[in-house]
Enzyme design. Structure first.
Site, PDB file in Angstrom:
ATOM      1  N   HIS A   1       0.803  -1.230   0.000  1.00 26.26           N
ATOM      2  CA  HIS A   1       0.000   0.000   0.000  1.00 26.26           C
ATOM      3  C   HIS A   1       0.830   1.272   0.000  1.00 26.26           C
ATOM      4  CE1 HIS A   1      -3.997  -1.823   0.818  1.00 26.26           C
ATOM      5  NE2 HIS A   1      -3.249  -2.761   1.381  1.00 26.26           N
TER       6      HIS A   1
ATOM      7  N   LYS B   1      -8.068  14.192   4.665  1.00 25.25           N
ATOM      8  CA  LYS B   1      -7.226  12.995   4.631  1.00 25.25           C
ATOM      9  C   LYS B   1      -6.179  13.150   5.725  1.00 25.25           C
ATOM     10  CE  LYS B   1      -6.249  14.064   0.268  1.00 25.25           C
ATOM     11  NZ  LYS B   1      -6.566  12.827  -0.390  1.00 25.25           N
ATOM     12  N   ARG B   2      -5.388  12.091   5.978  1.00 22.82           N
ATOM     13  CA  ARG B   2      -4.303  12.242   6.944  1.00 22.82           C
ATOM     14  C   ARG B   2      -3.413  13.428   6.554  1.00 22.82           C
ATOM     15  NH1 ARG B   2      -2.980   8.024  10.425  1.00 22.82           N
ATOM     16  NH2 ARG B   2      -1.484   9.525  11.221  1.00 22.82           N
TER      17      ARG B   2
ATOM     18  N   LYS C   1       1.174  14.583   0.979  1.00 24.96           N
ATOM     19  CA  LYS C   1      -0.190  14.872   0.508  1.00 24.96           C
ATOM     20  C   LYS C   1      -0.366  16.365   0.223  1.00 24.96           C
ATOM     21  CE  LYS C   1      -2.222  10.956   3.067  1.00 24.96           C
ATOM     22  NZ  LYS C   1      -2.845  10.051   2.076  1.00 24.96           N
TER      23      LYS C   1
ATOM     24  N   THR D   1      -8.366   6.896  -1.939  1.00 24.15           N
ATOM     25  CA  THR D   1      -9.715   6.352  -2.103  1.00 24.15           C
ATOM     26  C   THR D   1     -10.756   7.447  -1.894  1.00 24.15           C
ATOM     27  OG1 THR D   1      -9.425   5.490   0.145  1.00 24.15           O
ATOM     28  CG2 THR D   1      -9.361   3.890  -1.651  1.00 24.15           C
TER      29      THR D   1
ATOM     30  N   LYS E   1     -14.561   8.515  -3.695  1.00 26.95           N
ATOM     31  CA  LYS E   1     -15.799   8.866  -2.976  1.00 26.95           C
ATOM     32  C   LYS E   1     -16.351  10.197  -3.482  1.00 26.95           C
ATOM     33  CE  LYS E   1     -13.840   6.411   0.867  1.00 26.95           C
ATOM     34  NZ  LYS E   1     -12.900   6.505   1.992  1.00 26.95           N
TER      35      LYS E   1
HETATM   36  C1  26V Z   1       1.995   1.893   8.358  1.00 26.86           C
HETATM   37  C2  26V Z   1       2.220   1.942   9.705  1.00 26.86           C
HETATM   38  C3  26V Z   1       3.598   1.899  10.157  1.00 26.86           C
HETATM   39  C4  26V Z   1       3.719   1.467  11.584  1.00 26.86           C
HETATM   40  C5  26V Z   1       2.729   2.133  12.495  1.00 26.86           C
HETATM   41  C6  26V Z   1       1.317   2.023  12.048  1.00 26.86           C
HETATM   42  C7  26V Z   1       1.139   2.037  10.581  1.00 26.86           C
HETATM   43  C8  26V Z   1      -0.139   2.102  10.073  1.00 26.86           C
HETATM   44  C9  26V Z   1      -0.348   2.063   8.721  1.00 26.86           C
HETATM   45  C10 26V Z   1       0.712   1.949   7.884  1.00 26.86           C
HETATM   46  C11 26V Z   1       0.489   1.789   6.432  1.00 26.86           C
HETATM   47  C12 26V Z   1       0.199   2.997   5.735  1.00 26.86           C
HETATM   48  C13 26V Z   1      -0.077   2.626   4.340  1.00 26.86           C
HETATM   49  C14 26V Z   1      -1.393   3.176   3.870  1.00 26.86           C
HETATM   50  O1  26V Z   1      -2.309   3.448   4.603  1.00 26.86           O
HETATM   51  N1  26V Z   1      -1.449   3.318   2.581  1.00 26.86           N
HETATM   52  C15 26V Z   1      -2.617   3.858   1.926  1.00 26.86           C
HETATM   53  O2  26V Z   1      -3.378   2.751   1.462  1.00 26.86           O
HETATM   54  C16 26V Z   1      -4.552   3.169   0.794  1.00 26.86           C
HETATM   55  C17 26V Z   1      -5.329   1.923   0.460  1.00 26.86           C
HETATM   56  O3  26V Z   1      -4.635   1.152  -0.454  1.00 26.86           O
HETATM   57  C18 26V Z   1      -4.189   3.984  -0.434  1.00 26.86           C
HETATM   58  O4  26V Z   1      -5.371   4.427  -1.042  1.00 26.86           O
HETATM   59  C19 26V Z   1      -3.333   5.174  -0.042  1.00 26.86           C
HETATM   60  O5  26V Z   1      -2.888   5.850  -1.193  1.00 26.86           O
HETATM   61  C20 26V Z   1      -2.140   4.713   0.765  1.00 26.86           C
HETATM   62  O6  26V Z   1      -1.416   5.822   1.272  1.00 26.86           O
END
Ligand code: 26V
Length: 811
Positions: free
Chosen positions: A356, A544-545, A550, A652, A656
């Site tokens: 992701h 968004k975050r 971003k 995403t 929406k």
């Molecule tokens: C990474 C970590 C690292 C450790 C601590 C907690 C944590 C939580 C989440 C993540 C992963 C982040 C990756 C993510 O959310 N990617 C997003 O995924 C979406 C669904 O595929 C996508 O639409 C977004 O572009 C992408 O940033």
């Protein structure tokens, strides 16, 4: 289908209320009315839930298990009623009892067990799997505290715990009889038993994993799937105070606390990885519990483990659940006596991995020492996987040490989770076309050339049931009136709406629907934060975050510039705009928190400056979450998707907004590329550096932020305004942002894209003036949004990855 009419429903509701509260409705609190409805709906679902489970077992259907550290479900009441096909009836029935369904729905706490896109995607996928009749289960952690609650105090983000279980959770069922034991620490005893090595894990710390099941109701198809979330408890909960010596007692308390910590809280990070032991513990905890329960269920249903890969597919949502791979190897070999080769074949056939993100700081890698200490047997297995993998690499790339070192699963004192996930899965997918291409050609190119057939794309999607039918009932009705209801089960049928894009009366209806949604949002903003906004202004939304890539900063700089322009030229001819932001910053991400402060400082200045009142407003909405998004998305005229090209894997919210007739202002990043391909250049506003230009800068350098700034008087002025006291008497306050842009050479090309962004915004301003044409563009967007339903995505996963022989029960 549920056979209940208004009268039986009213009787059921009153009866349930009396049972639960022992009093009459007339004296009831709103909360007790909500709980009653929740329990009643759960009862309605129970029979279907049981029969779905039974029929999956009897037909011995292949089961999909979607393993994810995050499920961002939001609220369940409204969508469950909608999917059961009884929401309108319930609304009327409750109204006859003087109860407003809408207000009861607003009482439900969001289930916020996710950080952002990745967790919300998992939630949309559950809805689509159930609605398509796919035997699909979610597997995750029941965090006691979800994603933190954001408060904005004096313009800054303050984090408070999200105690979402405070008033209970009507949707979950605790299944104590289905508990599993997960083992941490200790040592591994190796013995030679009749010429075969036997591995026994000893002196470990046991943790009890208790599952809580939540029903996932499919859309009008009688299917109810399961989301199983695990909670950590000490193995023995009874403390016999008298029998503990003081030392043992403290030890027991320590043990209890350390166990409960495992499912205590969701890590509030996103795109930034830290090697925290507790997180590794969380990962193994739910992976091991989930897998043990899958195997137990499979065996109890008469399955032979040799054929496990024909009946089970496991999806690894980002690298977080990658320990599935060595854990499955462990169970098959140590507990079930399989040989390595057989266990490895089965494991690879079962597992599939989705990436992701390409942000390198988000890629998980665990220090070997920590890993080995916490999971001694699992570490041995990973070592063996690594050594066999490296041997194979050597056979193909003999002598190419650099390459083998780069690709190894264990290297430089770390276990690299993405490498393990790729080696142990039969499928690796990205989440949008561009993202998958970048994975193949850049980030993971070594792996792609080694395993070309594993890599594939599955462009993300969103469930149109929550994001259109539930969030925007008026637009749903317009679609039904114009093209008929078939799009509800076949979202691609929305294309038929394009025929109405030139129809003046449809355009006017679209305008009125959007305006009503804007009035509703304006009222929420007024009541929450006392800011009055004009529903006839353009609602320009970025939610968004908060993250540097971003580029909320790009949006902020543009507002600063526009403000200057209006002050200098009070007669400037622009359509009035309301800029709406929302989103959370990771608590330790200083720059992101400063970005929130900057937006709030801009809002404060602009909203109190009488000179611009009829033209500009800026709002930062507190505590962005799924339920808030459901109010914001249908009210947006403009959807800001302005990440630095190549950085956003998919996005995403972009989908929406388009589904709700918002027009996209975007870089050609992530799924924006596919949105552009769908709607055509005339129905989207594209700007900024393209992929080739960005990759070129990364490769060869040559970008000079100072130069860009110095050559543009607007940029010179607004960057200066960050540090000259214009937005805060504390001149240091926004220095970090200034330095990030200039001193550190603007990592995300904000300044470079500024001019092109402003030009695109000018085009948008001009376009908005032609109301009919604007609504025509909105209609084209709506018509082409069906492809972004997660139903399409899930069908691609099912046929292309999971090999589900699922029944199109409702097609
Ligand atoms: C990474 C970590 C690292 C450790 C601590 C907690 C944590 C939580 C989440 C993540 C992963 C982040 C990756 C993510 O959310 N990617 C997003 O995924 C979406 C669904 O595929 C996508 O639409 C977004 O572009 C992408 O940033």
């Amino acid at each position: 289908m549920l056979k209940i009419n208004k009268e039986t429903f009213k009787k059921d509701y009153e009866k349930k209320f009396l049972e639960m509260h022992g009093t009459e409705l007339a004296f009831a609190s709103e909360q007790s009315k909500y709980e009653t409805l929740g329990v009643l709906v759960r009862d309605y679902v129970a029979g279907m839930w049981l029969s779905t489970t039974k029929s999956y077992n009897e037909n011995n259907e292949k089961q999909v298990y979607y393993f994810s550290m995050e499920f961002l479900l939001g609220r369940l009441l409204g969508n469950t009623l909608l999917n059961l096909g009884i929401r309108d009836m319930c609304k009327e029935a409750l109204a006859e009892l003087n109860i407003s369904l809408d207000s009861l729905e607003e009482l439900e706490q969001d289930q916020g067990l996710g950080n952002g896109g990745l967790g919300r995607l998992a939630a949309c996928f559950l809805d689509s799997m159930a609605s398509l009749g796919i035997p699909g289960n979610g597997c995750g952690i029941r965090y006691k505290y979800g994603f933190f609650e954001q408060k904005i105090i004096d313009g800054s983000q303050i984090e408070a715990p999200d105690n979402w279980l405070r008033s209970g959770n009507v949707w979950e069922i605790r299944k104590a009889d289905k508990a599993e034991i997960v083992r941490f620490g200790g040592e591994v005893k190796v013995e030679d038993i009749n010429g075969r090595l036997a591995f026994t894990h000893i002196n470990y710390e046991p943790v009890l994993a208790i599952p809580y099941d939540t029903p996932v109701v499919g859309y009008e198809n009688d299917v109810v799937n399961t989301l199983r979330l695990w909670s950590a408890e000490p193995v023995s909960n009874e403390f016999d105070f008298s029998s503990f010596s003081r030392g043992d007692f403290l030890k027991a308390i320590e043990y209890k606390n350390s166990v409960e910590a495992i499912s205590q809280v969701l890590y509030p990070e996103d795109s930034f990885y830290e090697g925290k032991m507790l997180r590794l513990k969380q990962q193994y905890f739910f992976v091991s519990a989930g897998l043990q329960s899958i195997i137990r269920h499979y065996k109890s249903n008469g399955g032979n483990l040799k054929g496990l890969d024909e009946k089970v597919a496991i999806h690894i949502n980002d690298t977080h659940p990658t320990l599935i791979i060595p854990e499955l190897m462990r169970i098959l070999m140590d507990d079930e006596g399989f040989a390595w080769e057989d266990a490895w074949r089965i494991t690879k056939n079962i597992c599939a991995y989705t990436n992701h993100t390409i942000l390198s700081e988000a890629l998980e890698k665990w220090p070997v020492d920590m890993f080995r200490k916490l999971l001694p047997r699992i570490y041995m297995i990973v070592e063996e996987i690594n050594s066999r993998f490296c041997q194979n690499l050597w056979n193909k790339y003999t002598g190419q040490w650099d390459k083998i070192h780069r690709m190894a699963i264990i290297a430089d004192g770390y276990v690299k989770m993405a490498h393990l996930a790729i080696a142990g899965s039969h499928s690796v997918n990205g989440v949008a076309k561009l993202h998958t291409e970048i994975l193949k050609k850049q980030e993971m190119s070594d792996f792609y050339y080694y395993y070309p057939r594993k890599f594939n794309n599955k462009t993300n999607g969103i469930t149109h049931r929550r994001w259109l039918l539930k969030a925007n009932p008026e637009l749903t009705n317009l679609l039904k009136e114009t093209i008929g209801p078939s799009f509800i089960k076949h979202p691609m049928d929305m294309e038929a709406f394009e025929r109405f894009s030139n129809n003046k009366s449809v355009q006017e209806k679209l305008h009125d629907i959007k305006r009503n949604n804007k009035v509703n949002l304006a009222e929420i903003i007024r009541s929450n934060q006392g800011i009055i906004i004009d529903p006839d202004s353009i609602f320009d939304v970025q939610v968004k975050r908060i993250h540097a890539y971003k580029r909320q900063t790009l949006n902020a700089l543009r507002i600063m510039d526009l403000y200057n322009e209006i002050i200098e030229n009070p007669n400037l001819d622009i359509v009035p705009r309301t800029f709406i932001f929302a989103g959370k910053a990771a608590p330790g991400y200083f720059l992101a928190k400063k970005t929130i402060e900057l937006i709030n400082a801009i809002a404060e200045k602009i909203n109190t400056d009488p000179r611009v009142q009829n033209k500009l407003k800026v709002v930062f909405m507190e505590n962005y979450k799924v339920s808030l998004a459901e109010h914001i998305v249908p009210a947006a005229d403009v959807s800001e998707q302005i990440s630095t090209t190549t950085k956003e894997a998919s996005g995403t919210s972009n989908m929406k907004f388009m589904m709700n007739g918002g027009l996209t202002m975007a870089t050609l990043d992530g799924a924006n590329v596919e949105i552009r391909d769908e709607v055509g250049d005339d129905n989207i506003f594209i700007f900024g550096l393209n992929e080739r230009e960005i990759l070129d800068y990364y490769k060869h350098g040559g970008y000079n932020a100072w130069e860009v700034c110095n050559n543009d008087p607007r940029l010179r002025r607004i960057t200066n305004d960050l540090i000259n006291g214009y937005y805060s008497p504390d001149r240091e306050k926004f220095k970090t942002i200034y330095e990030h842009l200039l001193t550190y050479n603007d990592e995300f090309f904000v300044l470079k894209d500024f001019d092109s962004y402003l030009k695109a915004q000018d085009r948008l301003d001009k376009a908005y003036r032609d109301k009919h044409h604007w609504q025509k563009m909105a209609a084209v967007n709506i018509a082409h949004s069906g492809i972004f339903s997660s139903d399409r995505t899930i069908q691609e996963y099912a046929t292309g990855i999971w090999g589900s022989e699922f029944l199109y029960k409702n097609l």
